[in-house]
Design a protein around this motif. Structure first.
Motif, PDB file in Angstrom:
ATOM      1  N   PHE A 276       0.889  -1.266  -0.030  1.00 45.07           N
ATOM      2  CA  PHE A 276      -0.151   0.110   0.151  1.00 45.07           C
ATOM      3  C   PHE A 276       0.894   1.231   0.142  1.00 45.07           C
ATOM      4  CE2 PHE A 276      -1.246   3.306   3.215  1.00 45.07           C
ATOM      5  CZ  PHE A 276      -2.434   4.045   2.120  1.00 45.07           C
ATOM      6  N   HIS A 277       1.922   1.424   0.676  1.00 48.32           N
ATOM      7  CA  HIS A 277       2.741   2.431   0.972  1.00 48.32           C
ATOM      8  C   HIS A 277       3.498   2.755  -0.379  1.00 48.32           C
ATOM      9  CE1 HIS A 277       1.650   3.575   5.103  1.00 48.32           C
ATOM     10  NE2 HIS A 277       1.788   2.389   5.408  1.00 48.32           N
ATOM     11  N   ALA A 278       4.161   1.578  -0.766  1.00 44.45           N
ATOM     12  CA  ALA A 278       5.163   2.102  -2.083  1.00 44.45           C
ATOM     13  C   ALA A 278       4.038   2.310  -3.252  1.00 44.45           C
ATOM     14  CB  ALA A 278       5.443   0.620  -2.354  1.00 44.45           C
ATOM     15  N   THR A 279       2.778   1.584  -3.260  1.00 50.50           N
ATOM     16  CA  THR A 279       2.050   1.744  -4.408  1.00 50.50           C
ATOM     17  C   THR A 279       1.327   3.470  -4.357  1.00 50.50           C
ATOM     18  OG1 THR A 279       1.304  -0.213  -4.388  1.00 50.50           O
ATOM     19  CG2 THR A 279      -0.084   1.426  -5.496  1.00 50.50           C
ATOM     20  N   ARG A 280       0.975   4.019  -3.009  1.00 49.38           N
ATOM     21  CA  ARG A 280       0.582   5.345  -3.041  1.00 49.38           C
ATOM     22  C   ARG A 280       1.705   6.273  -3.198  1.00 49.38           C
ATOM     23  NH1 ARG A 280       2.047   8.109   1.588  1.00 49.38           N
ATOM     24  NH2 ARG A 280       2.912   6.647   3.186  1.00 49.38           N
ATOM     25  N   LEU A 281       2.947   5.895  -2.978  1.00 47.28           N
ATOM     26  CA  LEU A 281       4.258   6.984  -3.329  1.00 47.28           C
ATOM     27  C   LEU A 281       4.321   7.124  -4.651  1.00 47.28           C
ATOM     28  CD1 LEU A 281       6.194   5.790  -0.118  1.00 47.28           C
ATOM     29  CD2 LEU A 281       5.036   8.157  -0.581  1.00 47.28           C
ATOM     30  N   VAL A 282       4.515   6.012  -5.629  1.00 49.99           N
ATOM     31  CA  VAL A 282       4.621   6.007  -6.798  1.00 49.99           C
ATOM     32  C   VAL A 282       3.549   6.190  -7.743  1.00 49.99           C
ATOM     33  CG1 VAL A 282       6.522   4.536  -6.491  1.00 49.99           C
ATOM     34  CG2 VAL A 282       4.290   3.339  -7.369  1.00 49.99           C
ATOM     35  N   LEU A 283       2.265   6.000  -7.440  1.00 47.66           N
ATOM     36  CA  LEU A 283       1.127   6.412  -8.376  1.00 47.66           C
ATOM     37  C   LEU A 283       1.226   7.838  -8.883  1.00 47.66           C
ATOM     38  CD1 LEU A 283      -1.875   4.504  -7.176  1.00 47.66           C
ATOM     39  CD2 LEU A 283      -0.967   4.389  -9.291  1.00 47.66           C
ATOM     40  N   PRO A 284       1.590   9.025  -8.151  1.00 47.49           N
ATOM     41  CA  PRO A 284       1.271  10.153  -8.828  1.00 47.49           C
ATOM     42  C   PRO A 284       2.179  10.530  -9.858  1.00 47.49           C
ATOM     43  CG  PRO A 284       1.211  10.461  -6.365  1.00 47.49           C
ATOM     44  CD  PRO A 284       1.584   8.802  -6.536  1.00 47.49           C
ATOM     45  N   GLN A 285       3.403   9.985 -10.002  1.00 47.82           N
ATOM     46  CA  GLN A 285       4.137   9.972 -10.980  1.00 47.82           C
ATOM     47  C   GLN A 285       3.978   9.320 -11.977  1.00 47.82           C
ATOM     48  OE1 GLN A 285       8.206   8.274 -10.762  1.00 47.82           O
ATOM     49  NE2 GLN A 285       8.282   8.352  -8.621  1.00 47.82           N
ATOM     50  N   MET A 286       3.517   7.810 -11.849  1.00 54.42           N
ATOM     51  CA  MET A 286       3.085   7.200 -12.898  1.00 54.42           C
ATOM     52  C   MET A 286       1.945   7.725 -13.763  1.00 54.42           C
ATOM     53  SD  MET A 286       3.355   3.255 -11.454  1.00 54.42           S
ATOM     54  CE  MET A 286       4.905   2.493 -11.164  1.00 54.42           C
ATOM     55  N   LEU A 287       0.907   8.182 -12.813  1.00 52.82           N
ATOM     56  CA  LEU A 287      -0.270   8.939 -13.353  1.00 52.82           C
ATOM     57  C   LEU A 287       0.309  10.337 -14.200  1.00 52.82           C
ATOM     58  CD1 LEU A 287      -2.666   8.474 -10.543  1.00 52.82           C
ATOM     59  CD2 LEU A 287      -2.920   7.249 -12.832  1.00 52.82           C
TER      60      LEU A 287
ATOM     61  N   LEU B 248      -6.256  -5.173  -2.906  1.00 54.09           N
ATOM     62  CA  LEU B 248      -5.762  -3.930  -3.103  1.00 54.09           C
ATOM     63  C   LEU B 248      -5.377  -3.809  -4.614  1.00 54.09           C
ATOM     64  CD1 LEU B 248      -4.058  -1.433  -2.088  1.00 54.09           C
ATOM     65  CD2 LEU B 248      -1.947  -2.877  -1.903  1.00 54.09           C
ATOM     66  N   THR B 249      -4.785  -4.922  -5.413  1.00 54.78           N
ATOM     67  CA  THR B 249      -4.427  -5.113  -6.664  1.00 54.78           C
ATOM     68  C   THR B 249      -5.762  -4.566  -7.499  1.00 54.78           C
ATOM     69  OG1 THR B 249      -2.913  -6.773  -6.406  1.00 54.78           O
ATOM     70  CG2 THR B 249      -3.778  -6.706  -8.524  1.00 54.78           C
ATOM     71  N   LYS B 250      -7.055  -5.041  -7.184  1.00 55.86           N
ATOM     72  CA  LYS B 250      -8.175  -4.812  -7.787  1.00 55.86           C
ATOM     73  C   LYS B 250      -8.536  -3.331  -7.744  1.00 55.86           C
ATOM     74  CE  LYS B 250     -10.164  -9.439  -7.432  1.00 55.86           C
ATOM     75  NZ  LYS B 250     -11.101 -10.434  -6.602  1.00 55.86           N
ATOM     76  N   VAL B 251      -8.598  -2.757  -6.557  1.00 57.43           N
ATOM     77  CA  VAL B 251      -8.997  -1.291  -6.369  1.00 57.43           C
ATOM     78  C   VAL B 251      -7.884  -0.281  -7.006  1.00 57.43           C
ATOM     79  CG1 VAL B 251      -9.041   0.490  -4.460  1.00 57.43           C
ATOM     80  CG2 VAL B 251      -9.868  -1.951  -3.854  1.00 57.43           C
ATOM     81  N   VAL B 252      -6.523  -0.721  -7.039  1.00 57.61           N
ATOM     82  CA  VAL B 252      -5.762   0.101  -7.739  1.00 57.61           C
ATOM     83  C   VAL B 252      -5.964   0.278  -9.162  1.00 57.61           C
ATOM     84  CG1 VAL B 252      -3.161   0.546  -8.231  1.00 57.61           C
ATOM     85  CG2 VAL B 252      -3.968   0.121  -5.705  1.00 57.61           C
ATOM     86  N   ALA B 253      -6.488  -1.149  -9.575  1.00 59.76           N
ATOM     87  CA  ALA B 253      -6.574  -1.181 -11.084  1.00 59.76           C
ATOM     88  C   ALA B 253      -7.843  -0.369 -11.778  1.00 59.76           C
ATOM     89  CB  ALA B 253      -6.793  -2.876 -11.558  1.00 59.76           C
ATOM     90  N   LEU B 254      -8.942  -0.498 -10.641  1.00 60.00           N
ATOM     91  CA  LEU B 254      -9.987   0.337 -10.967  1.00 60.00           C
ATOM     92  C   LEU B 254      -9.836   1.736 -10.995  1.00 60.00           C
ATOM     93  CD1 LEU B 254     -12.863  -1.587  -8.740  1.00 60.00           C
ATOM     94  CD2 LEU B 254     -12.564  -1.492 -11.308  1.00 60.00           C
TER      95      LEU B 254
END
Ligand code: NAD
Length: 260
Positions: A119-130, A165-171
């Motif tokens: 969760f933490h790593a995902t929330r930290l990288v998502l902004p730059q990926m988006l 978590l994977t499903k939520v992030v994918a949505l």
């Protein structure tokens, strides 16, 4: 697709994570290794990958149960590799005991390492990926993300949680160039599994070879271990253009374990 991309693989000083990191390095990616272990051995791995494949390989000693250390790892990847294009949440630990005997501190450790860290790593990288409109998040779940086994309450809960978590992030990323999927390995002969095999051999007064066979016979109809190379190839495929519409899936590679 992978050439020149920046990849962070947590828990990549050993086993599946190292197998995945090796495949990325071979494909020309810049790799951030992470995990515990002997400093000299880790430096040997880092140097060998960098030399053999001619790519930049860095190492972060971040303990992924600590959000501040995950944050420092991502900042290092940003600084050294110009960002994070691909995140593989792979670090994991196991503890086995009946639920009524399960030490609460082991529950906390398994959940923190195998689920909360992702969760933490995902929330930290998502902004730059988006912002770049491209990214891949691959979570190493398990056959235990899809089905259960006795004496693994924390691990099964964490891995089912990771699939959720994977499903939520994918949505949440469905209309973007970012995808998130989970891979669900069956038995892979890594230190994490060798510990369980050795414990069983000691408990049952049997040999390690016998327990290996029994372990496979109980769960994995193929009768063969999945290899870290096969999991590395699956992870690379999930980063390809061909996989751009695979979103929110928990992809089993388990010798038909979960087909039963
Ligand atoms: P392994 O023990 O070989 O590797 C685990 C890695 O995680 C190591 O690099 C270790 O140092 C790292 N790690 C552990 N705690 C950490 C922490 N707090 N911070 C940073 N790194 C930490 O085990 P493996 O079998 O390669 O397991 C890798 C992943 O694959 C785990 O998530 C595991 O649950 C999953 N998995 C393994 C199997 C299997 O059969 N081996 C099957 C399904 C899923």
């Amino acid at each position: 697709m992978i050439q020149g991309k920046s990849v962070v693989v947590t828990g990549s000083t050993s086993g599946i994570g190292l197998g995945i990191a090796r495949k990325f390095a071979a494909a020309g990616a810049k790799v951030m290794l992470n995990g515990f272990g002997d400093a000299h051995e880790i430096e040997t791995i880092r140097y060998e990958l960098a030399e053999k494949f001619g790519v930049d390989v860095a190492y972060s000693p971040a303990d992924v149960t600590r959000p501040d250390e995950i944050s420092a790892m991502i900042e290092t990847a940003d600084r050294q590799h110009g960002g994070v294009d691909i995140l593989v949440n792979n670090a994991g630990v196991q503890h086995t005991a009946k639920t009524q005997d399960f030490p609460p501190e082991k529950w906390d450790l398994v959940l923190a390492t195998n689920l909360t860290a992702a969760f933490h790593a995902t929330r930290l990288v998502l902004p730059q990926m988006l912002e770049r409109d491209w990214g891949r998040i691959i979570n190493t779940a398990s056959a235990h993300g899809l089905v259960a086994s006795a004496e693994k309450s924390a691990y099964v809960a964490a891995k089912h949680g990771m699939v959720g978590l994977t499903k939520v992030v994918a949505l949440e990323t469905a209309k973007t160039g970012v995808t998130c999927n989970a891979i669900c390995p069956g038995w892979v002969l890594t230190p994490l599994v060798m510990q369980q095999i050795e414990a069983r051999a000691e408990k049952n007064g049997t040999s390690v070879a016998e327990e290996k066979e029994k372990l496979l016979a109980e769960k994995q109809p193929s009768g063969e271990f999945v290899t870290v190379e096969q999991l590395g190839d699956l992870t690379l495929f999930l980063c390809s253009e061909g996989a751009a519409q695979i979103r929110g899936q928990a992809i089993a590679m388990d010798g038909a374990w979960t087909a039963q």
